[in-house]
Design an enzyme around this catalytic site. Structure first.
Site, mmCIF file in Angstrom:
data_model
loop_
_atom_site.group_PDB
_atom_site.id
_atom_site.type_symbol
_atom_site.label_atom_id
_atom_site.label_comp_id
_atom_site.label_asym_id
_atom_site.label_seq_id
_atom_site.Cartn_x
_atom_site.Cartn_y
_atom_site.Cartn_z
ATOM 1 N N ASP A 1 17.817 -26.773 -1.809
ATOM 2 C CA ASP A 1 18.368 -25.447 -2.200
ATOM 3 C C ASP A 1 18.969 -25.573 -3.333
ATOM 4 O O ASP A 1 18.745 -24.432 -4.180
ATOM 5 C CB ASP A 1 19.406 -25.198 -1.064
ATOM 6 C CG ASP A 1 18.942 -24.996 0.420
ATOM 7 O OD1 ASP A 1 17.921 -24.696 0.586
ATOM 8 O OD2 ASP A 1 19.613 -25.878 1.231
ATOM 9 N N MET B 1 10.206 -30.934 -1.731
ATOM 10 C CA MET B 1 11.101 -31.689 -0.840
ATOM 11 C C MET B 1 11.218 -33.157 -1.162
ATOM 12 O O MET B 1 12.271 -33.654 -1.059
ATOM 13 C CB MET B 1 10.815 -31.231 0.713
ATOM 14 C CG MET B 1 11.789 -32.200 1.611
ATOM 15 S SD MET B 1 13.605 -31.244 1.479
ATOM 16 C CE MET B 1 14.286 -32.885 0.915
ATOM 17 N N ILE C 1 5.946 -34.815 3.473
ATOM 18 C CA ILE C 1 7.087 -35.336 2.640
ATOM 19 C C ILE C 1 7.161 -36.904 2.737
ATOM 20 O O ILE C 1 7.329 -37.256 1.388
ATOM 21 C CB ILE C 1 8.537 -34.731 3.223
ATOM 22 C CG1 ILE C 1 8.612 -33.446 3.625
ATOM 23 C CG2 ILE C 1 9.630 -35.359 2.504
ATOM 24 C CD1 ILE C 1 9.632 -32.843 4.365
ATOM 25 N N HIS D 1 21.823 -25.675 6.001
ATOM 26 C CA HIS D 1 20.297 -25.515 5.479
ATOM 27 C C HIS D 1 19.411 -24.583 6.540
ATOM 28 O O HIS D 1 18.654 -25.004 7.013
ATOM 29 C CB HIS D 1 19.836 -26.884 5.156
ATOM 30 C CG HIS D 1 18.413 -26.639 4.821
ATOM 31 N ND1 HIS D 1 17.968 -26.373 3.310
ATOM 32 C CD2 HIS D 1 17.190 -27.076 5.426
ATOM 33 C CE1 HIS D 1 16.705 -26.342 3.411
ATOM 34 N NE2 HIS D 1 16.133 -26.530 4.582
HETATM 35 N N1 LIG Z 1 15.974 -30.653 4.528
HETATM 36 C C1 LIG Z 1 15.040 -29.776 3.980
HETATM 37 O O1 LIG Z 1 15.188 -29.364 3.022
HETATM 38 C C2 LIG Z 1 13.505 -29.805 4.420
HETATM 39 C C3 LIG Z 1 12.453 -29.437 3.533
HETATM 40 C C4 LIG Z 1 10.990 -29.444 3.840
HETATM 41 C C5 LIG Z 1 11.049 -29.796 5.251
HETATM 42 N N2 LIG Z 1 12.047 -30.421 6.200
HETATM 43 C C6 LIG Z 1 11.690 -30.956 7.388
HETATM 44 O O2 LIG Z 1 11.169 -32.340 7.414
HETATM 45 C C7 LIG Z 1 10.629 -32.603 8.398
HETATM 46 C C8 LIG Z 1 8.903 -33.154 8.126
HETATM 47 O O3 LIG Z 1 8.355 -32.157 7.383
HETATM 48 P P1 LIG Z 1 6.929 -32.657 6.931
HETATM 49 O O4 LIG Z 1 6.244 -31.347 6.137
HETATM 50 O O5 LIG Z 1 6.729 -33.934 6.332
HETATM 51 O O6 LIG Z 1 6.045 -32.945 8.399
HETATM 52 P P2 LIG Z 1 4.714 -33.525 8.721
HETATM 53 O O7 LIG Z 1 4.244 -33.243 9.886
HETATM 54 O O8 LIG Z 1 3.758 -33.664 7.651
HETATM 55 O O9 LIG Z 1 5.322 -35.146 8.744
HETATM 56 C C9 LIG Z 1 6.192 -35.504 9.946
HETATM 57 C C10 LIG Z 1 5.778 -36.997 10.052
HETATM 58 O O10 LIG Z 1 6.785 -37.307 10.848
HETATM 59 C C11 LIG Z 1 6.119 -38.529 11.852
HETATM 60 N N3 LIG Z 1 7.002 -38.519 13.158
HETATM 61 C C12 LIG Z 1 6.859 -37.880 14.071
HETATM 62 N N4 LIG Z 1 7.567 -38.388 14.997
HETATM 63 C C13 LIG Z 1 8.144 -39.386 14.597
HETATM 64 C C14 LIG Z 1 9.068 -40.608 15.197
HETATM 65 N N5 LIG Z 1 9.286 -40.636 16.418
HETATM 66 N N6 LIG Z 1 9.548 -41.318 14.237
HETATM 67 C C15 LIG Z 1 9.083 -41.525 12.953
HETATM 68 N N7 LIG Z 1 8.195 -40.653 12.508
HETATM 69 C C16 LIG Z 1 7.713 -39.650 13.440
HETATM 70 C C17 LIG Z 1 4.749 -38.005 11.714
HETATM 71 O O11 LIG Z 1 4.075 -38.918 12.302
HETATM 72 C C18 LIG Z 1 4.597 -37.455 10.289
HETATM 73 O O12 LIG Z 1 3.990 -38.472 9.768
HETATM 74 C C19 LIG Z 1 10.393 -31.270 9.396
HETATM 75 O O13 LIG Z 1 11.324 -31.198 10.365
HETATM 76 C C20 LIG Z 1 10.803 -30.344 8.165
HETATM 77 O O14 LIG Z 1 11.027 -29.004 8.905
HETATM 78 C C21 LIG Z 1 13.294 -30.366 5.709
HETATM 79 O O1 LIG Z 2 11.627 -24.161 5.535
HETATM 80 C C1 LIG Z 2 11.519 -25.078 6.403
HETATM 81 O O2 LIG Z 2 10.968 -25.130 7.484
HETATM 82 C C2 LIG Z 2 11.486 -26.310 5.620
HETATM 83 C C3 LIG Z 2 12.606 -26.571 4.592
HETATM 84 O O3 LIG Z 2 14.010 -26.459 5.482
HETATM 85 C C4 LIG Z 2 12.651 -25.690 3.508
HETATM 86 O O4 LIG Z 2 13.832 -25.269 3.225
HETATM 87 O O5 LIG Z 2 11.726 -25.666 2.735
#
Ligand SMILES: NC(=O)c1ccc[n+]([C@@H]2O[C@H](COP(=O)([O-])OP(=O)(O)OC[C@H]3O[C@@H](n4cnc5c(N)ncnc54)[C@H](O)[C@@H]3O)[C@@H](O)[C@H]2O)c1
Ligand SMILES: O=C(O)C[C@H](O)C(=O)O
Length: 336
Positions: A173, A251, A36, A200
């Site tokens: 969402d 996202m 993201i 969420h």
């Molecule tokens: N709110 C939403 O609708 C939504 C949607 C999609 C994903 N997410 C969440 O977003 C988060 C990230 O997803 P992603 O696909 O980018 O994962 P990802 O693994 O591709 O990226 C996560 C990043 O966080 C970094 N990271 C780890 N520990 C850290 C720290 N202490 N400080 C700073 N950075 C750190 C990692 O090095 C990595 O670059 C997940 O928890 C996922 O579930 C939320």
């Molecule tokens: O589903 C997940 O784990 C990531 C995020 O919350 C989403 O809704 O895509």
């Protein structure tokens, strides 16, 4: 595609300014090297309200920042790597967007991410309290329902908590609901308005189809199926990615829209409305997403529950116990 999004972000940023706009903001992205984080940082680099983009991660940020810094927009871009550089990354930020932490793999719930991600949110919130206590903080990291109460408790402990400035990002969402409804009704998804309230995760995601504009014309069975699809859309992506993570591009788009709205509110634009998961007294759950008017100090007005039909009232009843458990888990973690 990015050109289109950049144009949209620029258009959103350019309308309805008050006369007192500041027009130059520092945005920090924590987790900027991730799935993201990278596209989100790109979209923030394209936002004309941003003059300073600060990219923090535990890996790769020098490279991501060098790459983005060659884009010909006005913001400066700096990378900060490792916990020892977190304070410098956050210093004086106006908006902090947090997609740091692990994503789901097939078979996992968002709550399964708690053990790793709760500590990450705690550390980042502690630094926010020191370096940018007045910042608007937008948490993307899952489980959002629990991570936002953790951040609230940490900010409270530091004596800087302002409930109007802490947000759980549930924009994806809304984005999904607009996409699915637009395609079902054969109308431009950008013209669809729909509140998605609650939290969420699974049953806590409450798309209020009765309030959709244009009117959603499906049968009761269609409404049931569409509601479940919106609630389970994250899992749909996790399954399709088959072990390579969860939603990242959609996202990043949703996160950039929400951060863009925070900036527009900060900049004095009127009638900026987004649904977001915030401290709330609208239901029995102490954090809950409803439509909010965003302004210079964050939440200007909570617009409360939209009108619900009987089906939606049942969905709300099912969501509240789950939300309360999620919130308690976060509060307990932060207190102990
Ligand atoms: N709110 C939403 O609708 C939504 C949607 C999609 C994903 N997410 C969440 O977003 C988060 C990230 O997803 P992603 O696909 O980018 O994962 P990802 O693994 O591709 O990226 C996560 C990043 O966080 C970094 N990271 C780890 N520990 C850290 C720290 N202490 N400080 C700073 N950075 C750190 C990692 O090095 C990595 O670059 C997940 O928890 C996922 O579930 C939320
Ligand atoms: O589903 C997940 O784990 C990531 C995020 O919350 C989403 O809704 O895509």
């Amino acid at each position: 595609m990015f050109k289109q999004v950049a144009k949209q972000v620029a258009t959103q940023a350019g309308r309805n300014f008050s006369t007192t706009n500041q027009n130059n903001y520092k945005v920090a992205v924590c987790g900027a090297s991730g799935g993201i984080g990278q596209p989100l940082s790109l979209l923030m680099k394209l936002n004309p309200l941003v003059t300073e983009l600060s990219l923090f991660d535990i890996v790769h940020t020098p490279g991501v920042a060098a790459d983005l810094s060659h884009i010909d927009t006005k913001s400066t871009t700096n990378g900060f790597k490792g916990s020892e550089e977190l304070d410098s990354a956050l210093k004086g930020a106006d908006v902090v967007v947090i997609p740091a932490g692990v994503p789901r793999k097939p078979g996992m719930t968002r709550d399964d991410l708690f053990n790793v991600n709760a500590g990450i949110i705690k550390d980042i919130s502690t630094s926010i309290a020191r370096q940018c206590p007045k910042a608007m903080v937008a948490i993307i990291t899952n489980p959002v329902n629990t991570c936002v109460p953790i951040a609230a408790e940490i900010l409270k402990k530091a004596g800087v908590y302002d409930p109007n400035r802490l947000f759980g990002v549930s924009t994806l969402d809304v984005v999904r609901a607009r996409a699915f409804i637009g395609h079902a009704l054969n109308v431009d998804p950008q013209k669809v308005e729909i509140p998605v309230i609650g939290g969420h995760s699974g049953v806590t995601i409450l798309p209020i189809l009765s309030q959709c504009k244009p009117k959603y014309t499906g049968s009761d069975a269609d409404i049931q199926a569409l509601t479940v699809r919106i609630q389970e859309a994250g899992t749909e992506v996790v399954k399709a990615k088959a072990g390579a993570g969860s939603a990242t591009l959609s996202m990043a788009y949703a996160g950039a829209r929400f951060a863009g709205s925070l900036l527009r509110g900060l900049n004095g634009e009127k009638n900026v409305i987004e649904c977001s998961y915030v401290q709330s007294n609208v239901t029995e759950a102490t954090f809950f997403s409803t439509p909010l008017v965003l302004g210079k100090n964050g939440i200007q007005e909570n617009l409360g529950l939209p009108k619900l039909n009987d089906f939606e009232k049942k969905l709300l009843e099912a969501a509240i116990p789950e939300l309360k458990n999620n919130i308690k888990k976060g509060v307990d973690f932060a207190k102990n």
